[in-house]
Design an enzyme around this catalytic site. Structure first.
Site, PDB file in Angstrom:
ATOM      1  N   TYR A   1       0.835  -1.214   0.000  1.00  0.00           N
ATOM      2  CA  TYR A   1       0.000   0.000   0.000  1.00  0.00           C
ATOM      3  C   TYR A   1       0.868   1.264   0.000  1.00  0.00           C
ATOM      4  CZ  TYR A   1      -3.060   3.766   1.555  1.00  0.00           C
ATOM      5  OH  TYR A   1      -3.721   4.963   1.664  1.00  0.00           O
TER       6      TYR A   1
ATOM      7  N   ARG B   1       1.267   6.671  -6.882  1.00  0.00           N
ATOM      8  CA  ARG B   1       0.123   7.536  -7.181  1.00  0.00           C
ATOM      9  C   ARG B   1       0.483   8.998  -6.953  1.00  0.00           C
ATOM     10  NH1 ARG B   1      -5.281   6.727  -3.606  1.00  0.00           N
ATOM     11  NH2 ARG B   1      -3.721   6.894  -1.975  1.00  0.00           N
TER      12      ARG B   1
ATOM     13  N   TYR C   1      -0.968  13.334   6.035  1.00  0.00           N
ATOM     14  CA  TYR C   1      -0.574  12.309   7.002  1.00  0.00           C
ATOM     15  C   TYR C   1       0.943  12.350   7.210  1.00  0.00           C
ATOM     16  CZ  TYR C   1      -5.019   9.547   6.745  1.00  0.00           C
ATOM     17  OH  TYR C   1      -6.300   9.095   6.809  1.00  0.00           O
TER      18      TYR C   1
ATOM     19  N   ARG D   1     -11.508  13.414   0.932  1.00  0.00           N
ATOM     20  CA  ARG D   1     -12.552  12.644   1.631  1.00  0.00           C
ATOM     21  C   ARG D   1     -13.840  12.574   0.824  1.00  0.00           C
ATOM     22  NH1 ARG D   1      -9.471   9.798   5.089  1.00  0.00           N
ATOM     23  NH2 ARG D   1      -8.049  11.173   6.167  1.00  0.00           N
TER      24      ARG D   1
ATOM     25  N   GLU E   1     -14.256  -0.789   6.079  1.00  0.00           N
ATOM     26  CA  GLU E   1     -14.207   0.498   5.380  1.00  0.00           C
ATOM     27  C   GLU E   1     -15.511   0.644   4.607  1.00  0.00           C
ATOM     28  OE1 GLU E   1     -10.473   1.696   3.465  1.00  0.00           O
ATOM     29  OE2 GLU E   1     -11.605   2.124   1.647  1.00  0.00           O
TER      30      GLU E   1
HETATM   31  C1  3EB Z   1      -7.847   6.374   5.672  1.00  0.00           C
HETATM   32  O1  3EB Z   1      -8.712   7.141   6.048  1.00  0.00           O
HETATM   33  C2  3EB Z   1      -8.266   4.954   5.431  1.00  0.00           C
HETATM   34  O2  3EB Z   1      -5.316   5.495  -0.206  1.00  0.00           O
HETATM   35  O3  3EB Z   1      -6.923   5.912  -1.613  1.00  0.00           O
HETATM   36  C3  3EB Z   1      -9.406   5.308   2.646  1.00  0.00           C
HETATM   37  C4  3EB Z   1      -9.763   5.778   1.374  1.00  0.00           C
HETATM   38  C5  3EB Z   1      -8.110   4.911   2.887  1.00  0.00           C
HETATM   39  C6  3EB Z   1      -8.813   5.884   0.364  1.00  0.00           C
HETATM   40  C7  3EB Z   1      -6.507   5.635  -0.472  1.00  0.00           C
HETATM   41  C8  3EB Z   1      -7.165   5.016   1.866  1.00  0.00           C
HETATM   42  C9  3EB Z   1      -7.509   5.484   0.609  1.00  0.00           C
HETATM   43  O4  3EB Z   1      -6.663   6.702   5.529  1.00  0.00           O
HETATM   44  C10 3EB Z   1      -7.697   4.372   4.208  1.00  0.00           C
END
Ligand code: 3EB
Length: 314
Positions: A133, A140, A192, A205, A304
């Protein structure tokens, strides 16, 4: 009063009754799809409930074409694309896939990336000492930012495992820009800290398109940037619902949409997690949802949830 059709409208249909009229594309989870009139993606992610297909309906003539390695179906307003790559060094194949996506949507004239679904084989496995990941995220990020898609232009996305190796990405893009939305309960994924990977995840989001379509990204039990409630699916579900509510509230200032307004809800449950203790709650909040089994991008996350809200036109 007749409600105008939104630019695109997602629906679930039983697998053996997928409509073919006014359909842009369809996605079949768990196998069983075949070629035909409609662009149909077969996603190797098993469904735990009754077999449903995700059908993207749109008005107007649908044009199908291939641009590079991207298979496309489009109307005058919306483009659906899909690309598949076998195994390989994950960061490199991901960057190549995203190069193709950007090239295709720009050359076709639909440069606004609205929503991207990423399926990564062995998403939690180590590849030369680093979780796949994280390598996916790096590839990406590298491609999107090099092409000028950064921060506020990152699309809503999800990234989950699949039962085949490699990468399967499908996406929606448009001629008109969407508005990216963040969740005030969570640090933006693109901010992050490095513990989640050398490049932070490049997604928003939610994306709001035309004031009526809200594409909500994969949402899990993350508050700030940390995973919450390791080991408890029930507690993770409650935190996830709060996150969905917060994202939808932020996306609809004043209109108060919430998790219950979502359609085509997909609930991904990590293999080995028994969904039984949360099934009643899931059915109550998301009556028409699809339950799937897939790895989620952080090992401690057990579920999720994602969906699309289609609001009445103002
Ligand atoms: C998070 O909130 C959970 O890497 O495209 C959620 C939606 C998550 C998309 C991505 C990762 C992705 O970080 C993981």
């Amino acid at each position: 009063m007749r409600r105008r059709m939104p630019l695109i409208r997602p629906e679930y249909h039983p697998l053996d009754r997928i409509p073919t009229r006014a359909v842009l594309a369809a996605v079949v989870y768990g196998g069983g799809a075949c070629g035909g009139e409609v662009l149909t993606v077969s996603a190797p992610i098993p469904q735990l409930g009754p077999a449903l297909a995700e059908v993207w309906r749109a008005e107007g003539a649908v044009t199908r074409e291939q641009r590079g390695d991207i298979e496309i179906a489009r109307t005058g307003d919306v483009l659906f694309g899909v690309v598949r790559r076998g195994g390989g060094p994950t960061a490199e194949i991901t960057a190549a896939v995203y190069d193709s996506i950007v090239g295709a949507v720009r050359s076709a004239g639909y440069p606004a990336l609205w929503r991207i679904w990423n399926n990564v084989g062995g998403i939690n496995e180590l590849e030369e000492g680093m979780e796949r990941y994280k390598r996916f995220s790096a590839g990406r990020h590298e491609a999107l930012t090099r092409h000028g898609y950064a921060r506020e232009r990152f699309p809503a996305a999800s990234a989950v495992g699949m039962t085949e190796p490699g990468l399967l990405v499908y996406f929606l893009a448009g001629r008109q820009e969407g508005k990216q939305v963040e969740n005030p309960r969570q640090v933006s994924a693109y901010d992050y800290p490095p513990r989640y990977g050398p490049r932070s995840p490049s997604f928003s989001r939610a994306t709001v398109v035309g004031d009526e379509l809200i594409f909500v990204a994969g949402t899990a039990s993350v508050v700030g940037h940390e995973s919450r409630h390791a080991g408890s699916a029930a507690a993770q579900l409650e935190e996830t619902i709060e996150n969905l509510d917060a994202t939808l509230a932020a996306a609809t200032a004043g209109r108060k949409a919430s998790a219950g307004d979502l359609t085509v809800v997909k609930i991904f449950v990590r293999p080995g997690t028994d969904p039984a203790p949360v099934e009643d709650r899931l059915r109550a909040v998301f009556p028409a949802s699809m339950l799937l089994e897939a790895d989620i991008c952080r090992r401690e996350l057990l579920l999720e949830i994602e969906g699309v809200a289609v609001l009445p036109k103002r």
